[in-house]
Structures are given as C-alpha cells and as structure tokens.
Write a protein that holds these residues in place. Structure first.
Motif, PDB file in Angstrom:
ATOM      1  N   HIS A 260       0.832  -0.694   0.442  1.00 21.96           N
ATOM      2  CA  HIS A 260      -0.151   0.140   0.158  1.00 21.96           C
ATOM      3  C   HIS A 260       1.365   1.464   0.109  1.00 21.96           C
ATOM      4  CE1 HIS A 260      -3.794  -1.609   0.114  1.00 21.96           C
ATOM      5  NE2 HIS A 260      -3.781  -1.964   1.305  1.00 21.96           N
ATOM      6  N   MET A 261       1.860   1.233   0.598  1.00 16.48           N
ATOM      7  CA  MET A 261       2.491   2.321   0.140  1.00 16.48           C
ATOM      8  C   MET A 261       3.838   2.505  -0.693  1.00 16.48           C
ATOM      9  SD  MET A 261       5.030   1.910   4.506  1.00 16.48           S
ATOM     10  CE  MET A 261       6.439   2.863   4.143  1.00 16.48           C
ATOM     11  N   TYR A 262       3.740   1.805  -1.353  1.00 15.10           N
ATOM     12  CA  TYR A 262       4.275   1.273  -3.139  1.00 15.10           C
ATOM     13  C   TYR A 262       3.230   1.861  -3.676  1.00 15.10           C
ATOM     14  CZ  TYR A 262       4.827  -0.489  -7.582  1.00 15.10           C
ATOM     15  OH  TYR A 262       4.144  -0.696  -8.987  1.00 15.10           O
ATOM     16  N   ARG A 263       1.713   1.406  -3.824  1.00 14.66           N
ATOM     17  CA  ARG A 263       1.191   1.952  -4.459  1.00 14.66           C
ATOM     18  C   ARG A 263       0.640   3.318  -4.575  1.00 14.66           C
ATOM     19  NH1 ARG A 263      -3.696   3.194  -2.588  1.00 14.66           N
ATOM     20  NH2 ARG A 263      -4.823   2.398  -0.307  1.00 14.66           N
ATOM     21  N   LYS A 264       0.355   4.171  -2.991  1.00 15.12           N
ATOM     22  CA  LYS A 264       0.508   5.232  -3.318  1.00 15.12           C
ATOM     23  C   LYS A 264       1.641   6.323  -3.432  1.00 15.12           C
ATOM     24  CE  LYS A 264      -2.621   4.959   1.211  1.00 15.12           C
ATOM     25  NZ  LYS A 264      -2.247   5.274   2.551  1.00 15.12           N
ATOM     26  N   VAL A 265       2.658   6.192  -3.915  1.00 12.09           N
ATOM     27  CA  VAL A 265       4.175   6.524  -4.029  1.00 12.09           C
ATOM     28  C   VAL A 265       3.818   6.634  -5.887  1.00 12.09           C
ATOM     29  CG1 VAL A 265       6.495   6.935  -4.751  1.00 12.09           C
ATOM     30  CG2 VAL A 265       5.560   6.388  -2.276  1.00 12.09           C
ATOM     31  N   GLU A 266       3.411   5.443  -6.370  1.00 12.70           N
ATOM     32  CA  GLU A 266       3.232   4.929  -7.467  1.00 12.70           C
ATOM     33  C   GLU A 266       2.600   6.948  -8.281  1.00 12.70           C
ATOM     34  OE1 GLU A 266       4.405   3.041 -10.338  1.00 12.70           O
ATOM     35  OE2 GLU A 266       6.382   2.613  -9.803  1.00 12.70           O
ATOM     36  N   ALA A 267       0.909   6.076  -8.017  1.00 12.57           N
ATOM     37  CA  ALA A 267      -0.211   7.155  -7.876  1.00 12.57           C
ATOM     38  C   ALA A 267       0.297   8.721  -7.731  1.00 12.57           C
ATOM     39  CB  ALA A 267      -1.109   6.520  -7.078  1.00 12.57           C
ATOM     40  N   SER A 268       0.772   8.886  -7.036  1.00 12.42           N
ATOM     41  CA  SER A 268       1.454  10.233  -6.812  1.00 12.42           C
ATOM     42  C   SER A 268       2.591  10.389  -7.840  1.00 12.42           C
ATOM     43  CB  SER A 268       2.621  10.288  -5.046  1.00 12.42           C
ATOM     44  OG  SER A 268       2.836  11.788  -5.331  1.00 12.42           O
ATOM     45  N   ARG A 269       3.470   9.912  -8.009  1.00 18.41           N
ATOM     46  CA  ARG A 269       4.473  10.195  -9.518  1.00 18.41           C
ATOM     47  C   ARG A 269       3.502  10.316 -10.303  1.00 18.41           C
ATOM     48  NH1 ARG A 269       7.433   6.002  -8.746  1.00 18.41           N
ATOM     49  NH2 ARG A 269       9.152   6.793  -7.981  1.00 18.41           N
ATOM     50  N   ALA A 270       2.733   9.127 -10.915  1.00 16.30           N
ATOM     51  CA  ALA A 270       1.937   9.425 -11.815  1.00 16.30           C
ATOM     52  C   ALA A 270       0.815  10.820 -12.135  1.00 16.30           C
ATOM     53  CB  ALA A 270       0.991   8.149 -11.951  1.00 16.30           C
TER      54      ALA A 270
ATOM     55  N   THR B 170       1.769  15.677  -0.744  1.00 21.28           N
ATOM     56  CA  THR B 170       2.057  15.800   0.804  1.00 21.28           C
ATOM     57  C   THR B 170       1.100  13.919   1.717  1.00 21.28           C
ATOM     58  OG1 THR B 170       0.209  17.336   0.493  1.00 21.28           O
ATOM     59  CG2 THR B 170       2.812  18.625  -0.099  1.00 21.28           C
ATOM     60  N   GLN B 171       0.266  14.433   1.240  1.00 18.86           N
ATOM     61  CA  GLN B 171      -0.785  13.235   1.829  1.00 18.86           C
ATOM     62  C   GLN B 171       0.124  12.402   2.181  1.00 18.86           C
ATOM     63  OE1 GLN B 171      -3.209  14.126   3.649  1.00 18.86           O
ATOM     64  NE2 GLN B 171      -3.882  12.625   4.844  1.00 18.86           N
ATOM     65  N   THR B 172       0.185  12.190   0.627  1.00 17.94           N
ATOM     66  CA  THR B 172       1.294  10.429   0.721  1.00 17.94           C
ATOM     67  C   THR B 172       2.201  10.777   1.615  1.00 17.94           C
ATOM     68  OG1 THR B 172       0.420  10.332  -1.833  1.00 17.94           O
ATOM     69  CG2 THR B 172       1.630   9.441  -1.274  1.00 17.94           C
ATOM     70  N   SER B 173       3.208  11.562   1.014  1.00 13.11           N
ATOM     71  CA  SER B 173       4.466  11.900   2.221  1.00 13.11           C
ATOM     72  C   SER B 173       4.397  11.415   3.762  1.00 13.11           C
ATOM     73  CB  SER B 173       5.243  12.607   1.514  1.00 13.11           C
ATOM     74  OG  SER B 173       4.744  14.305   2.459  1.00 13.11           O
ATOM     75  N   PHE B 174       3.105  11.746   4.035  1.00  9.53           N
ATOM     76  CA  PHE B 174       2.731  12.145   5.572  1.00  9.53           C
ATOM     77  C   PHE B 174       2.416  10.228   5.614  1.00  9.53           C
ATOM     78  CE2 PHE B 174      -0.136  12.045   8.840  1.00  9.53           C
ATOM     79  CZ  PHE B 174       1.122  12.899  10.139  1.00  9.53           C
ATOM     80  N   GLU B 175       1.660   9.860   4.938  1.00  6.64           N
ATOM     81  CA  GLU B 175       1.000   9.351   5.265  1.00  6.64           C
ATOM     82  C   GLU B 175       2.053   7.668   5.582  1.00  6.64           C
ATOM     83  OE1 GLU B 175      -2.133   8.078   2.521  1.00  6.64           O
ATOM     84  OE2 GLU B 175      -3.855   9.785   3.788  1.00  6.64           O
ATOM     85  N   VAL B 176       2.736   7.399   4.029  1.00 12.64           N
ATOM     86  CA  VAL B 176       3.914   6.715   3.896  1.00 12.64           C
ATOM     87  C   VAL B 176       4.929   6.825   5.039  1.00 12.64           C
ATOM     88  CG1 VAL B 176       5.980   5.807   2.414  1.00 12.64           C
ATOM     89  CG2 VAL B 176       3.324   6.663   1.344  1.00 12.64           C
ATOM     90  N   ALA B 177       4.938   7.484   5.667  1.00 19.27           N
ATOM     91  CA  ALA B 177       6.567   8.457   6.241  1.00 19.27           C
ATOM     92  C   ALA B 177       5.865   7.793   7.433  1.00 19.27           C
ATOM     93  CB  ALA B 177       6.960   9.253   7.022  1.00 19.27           C
TER      94      ALA B 177
END
Length: 432
Positions: free
Chosen positions: A335-345, A373-380
């Motif tokens: 789930h961390m990976y998919r959030k990063v991918e979605a943000s980058r895309a 920014t939401q992704t970075s906080f959630e993933v961190a």
C-alpha cells in the motif's frame, strides 16, 4: 507426452518465455516507461547530488539551531550551496529545453531532490523563483541585475493573511468575509514604488535571501487593494529592509524561514514584474508552478520513506524470520508502494500537461500538491510504524521525513484551503 512438453518449452513465446516465477525489480521511477537519454542524465545527476550531498547535509542541519544553520560558516553555505550551484540546474539552463522536455525533466529532478531532503528541496525551489518569474513575465533583462546564483525567496504570506493570500479572486471567502487590512503595501508614486509593512515568518529563505519575489497589495493612490497587487523583484540589501529571527520549527529545519520588514523601501518601477491589472494572473502562474514542484518534491520524500521501510523489512527479524515474511508487513509495503506510484503518475502527468498547454490548470497543480504531501505523510507514518521503536530514533531518518512531511501539508497553501479553491476552479458557471 514428454516430447510435447519439450516442444512447448522450446517454442515458448510471449508470457510462456517468462521465468517460472515472474518478478520485476523496478528502478528509481517505478513503473515508468524507459526515460530518454536526456531524462536519464538529469535523473542520474539529481539522484547523485541528493544521495551524496542533500541527505547527509540535511540530517546534520536538522540537529542545529536556526542561528547555526544560517551562520555563514555552516555547511549550508560551505557545502550545500556550492555543490548545488555546480550542478547548473536553474531556470535559465532549463529554459533551453522544449516545453515537452521540461514538463518531463523538471518533476524527475525535483523528485530526486525531495528523496534527498524535503527542506533543502524547498530552499532550492525558493532560490529558483526570482529568475523563473522574471523569465515567465518577459523580464529577462532583470537577470543581469539578479543572476541565478543569488539566493532567492518568495514573500507572499503575511501575519494576518496566510493561505488566503493565494486567493485574490476571493473564490473561497465566506459571504460575510473580508480580506481586512494588508500587512504589506507597495505604493506606486510616479516612477518609483515605496514598500511598507511586513511579510510573515514563513518566508522560505527569508533570513538568508539576496533577492525577493514580493507579492504585495498595491496602492495606486486610492488605498491598498489586495485584489490588485504588484509582483516585483526586491534586492534584500535595499535600505529599509530588516529581518526577524529564523524560526525554530518541528520539520524542514534545514530550510531557513523568517519575517521580512519593509520601512519606506523605495525602488524603480522597472523592478515590477506584474502590475495591478495582472496581479491575479501572476498569483495563478506562481501557484501552478509552486504546487507542481511541491508535488514532485514530496513524492520523492514518500519514496525515500518507502525505500527505507522496504530495506528494513528484509533485515529486521522477528519470530525467527525477516519481518517481510509476515503478511501484515508485505501488505503494508504494497500500500505504501501504490501510493508513491499514484503520486508520481499524477505529478508527471500534470507537469506534462501544464508545461505544454497555453493555460496551465491550477486545479490539477493543486491536486498534485495535496496528493503528494498527504502521501508523504501517510507513507512516512507507516514506515515509522514498521520500524517500531527504531523509527523513533535519529539513527534512522524516518522520524525526520515524518516531521518534514507534516509541514508540507501546510506550506504553499494548506491542503484544506487548496482543496476548496481547487473545487471552485472546476466549477462551470454556465451549468449553474
């Protein structure tokens, strides 16, 4: 039967030619098509700088006091700045790329910088703004006076006006709301501009800047009007300018921020980049640019947190096996990976659109900033949870990324205000 199996294996094509246990190891850009030679060169350069300079310098600066960070002998000035300038990545050199190339290259660069250190990435972005705005508004001649190697800042927020300073059209104002008195006013008098007032403590690079992109309410003789302000370049050594203390913060500590005061600062009209009639367009332009870069920076920070957690999951053992073997850890990492991918895309798609369109879409730029920014906080946060007690220590950089990411959801317009304004930007009045 055996001969048939042998024939099938020998003649295998397509998926049948894959390994028995198919698996792909993705590179820095994840599930992204192969980069062009130019894109790859910029990514390699930016990643090496982020790895060798930004991350170690950022971790050291994070432990210093604000006064120590801005001391002329600090590693910010002796190590980070010289090595950044040596990259020669700035609005002037990047302007040599086509809009199509720039729309692809810039988010790649800023993601790598964000991977290295979020706060230092923002200080780079603030340095780029004076020459960038000069080029955007057709004032390239000012680059001779304020070259790209000067430390820049962007002064727009004020003590009484935070995210509403990004809304001169008053789209998000309550029906009974009023902007109130501006804290900083630029009065146009003949062939000069006189600036009085102050900008808030959140001016990125404020304590160390040599040139400022100032967004201020304009007074053309009938009083200050925040809807018709001015945008201008202000040399920070001009008489009448003073600065407050560099603020002590929870996150993004390597980024110096502080107040700027103006006391009858007088400059020629030629320093104006956009006058009162162009002010709302100028706010729109800088907002598109800043939010887009924020999206790339914090996608990089999210990726950094994910990579640290991914590596840790292979090394840390609990229950007699590496914790990656536990289902909950594998699921969390996915789930961390998919959030990063979605943000980058999203970031790269919007950058490609905004750099090649006659008019960039502000709501799209806002979507990248909020998502990243939401992704970075959630993933961190998930990464820290995975590292357990170790995540709370300074031995691992996760706690720093979490603090940095938390600040990102407020800067350049808090996410709540941006989402309201973005929603109104999507509205079609003809259908109401």
């Amino acid at each position: 039967m055996n001969s048939q199996v042998e024939i099938a294996a020998h003649d295998a094509v397509g998926p049948l030619s894959w390994p028995a246990q198919p698996k792909v190891k993705l590179g820095l850009s994840g599930a992204e098509p192969a980069l062009t030679e130019t894109e790859q060169a910029f990514q390699d350069m930016a990643h090496a700088f982020a790895r060798d300079v930004m991350r170690p310098v950022g971790q050291k600066l994070d432990r210093l006091t604000p006064e120590e960070i801005i001391d002329p002998n600090s590693i910010y000035f002796t190590e980070f700045r010289p090595k950044y300038l040596a990259l020669d990545i700035n609005p002037v050199t990047l302007s040599e790329l086509s809009p199509e190339e720039l729309g692809k290259v810039l988010p790649i660069i800023m993601e790598e910088f964000g991977w290295g250190d979020g706060g230092l990435s923002v200080t780079i972005g603030a340095c780029q703004l004076p020459p960038l705005i000069a080029l955007m508004f057709g004032k390239a001649h000012l680059l001779e006076r304020y070259p790209v190697d000067m430390i820049g800042c962007w002064a727009i927020t004020e003590p009484d006006h935070g995210s509403d300073a990004l809304d001169p059209s008053k789209q998000i104002f309550h029906a009974q709301g009023k902007y109130g008195r501006p804290n900083c006013v630029a009065k146009i008098e003949g062939d000069k501009v006189v600036i009085n007032g102050q900008k808030s403590a959140w001016v990125s690079n404020g304590p160390i800047a040599e040139v400022c992109v100032l967004y201020a309410a304009a007074d053309t003789g009938v009083g200050a009007d925040p809807e018709k302000g001015v945008v201008m370049l202000v040399p920070m050594n001009a008489p009448g300018i003073s600065r407050g203390k560099s603020i002590d913060k929870l996150g993004q500590r390597p980024l110096p921020q502080g107040e700027i005061f103006f006391d009858n600062v007088t400059l020629p009209l030629e320093n104006i980049l956009a006058g009162p009639e162009e002010f709302q367009r100028a706010v729109y332009a800088i907002h598109c640019e800043a939010n887009g870069q924020m999206g790339a920076i914090w996608t990089g920070a999210a990726r950094a947190a994910f990579e640290i957690a991914w590596q840790y999951a292979h090394e840390r053992k609990q229950g007699g096996v590496p914790i990656y073997r536990h289902q909950s850890v594998a699921q969390r990492l996915f789930h961390m990976y998919r959030k990063v991918e979605a943000s980058r895309a999203l970031v790269r798609r919007v950058a490609a659109f905004n750099f090649t369109s006659p008019l960039p879409a502000l709501q799209a730029a806002m979507a990248t900033k909020i998502t990243a920014t939401q992704t970075s906080f959630e993933v961190a946060s998930d990464a820290l949870q995975m590292l357990g007690g170790n995540g709370n220590t300074r031995e691992y950089p996760i706690e720093k990324i979490l603090r940095d990411a938390r600040a990102s959801m407020i800067e350049d317009g808090c996410n709540e205000i941006l989402s309201i304004k973005g929603g109104y930007q999507m509205m079609d009045p003809d259908l109401l």
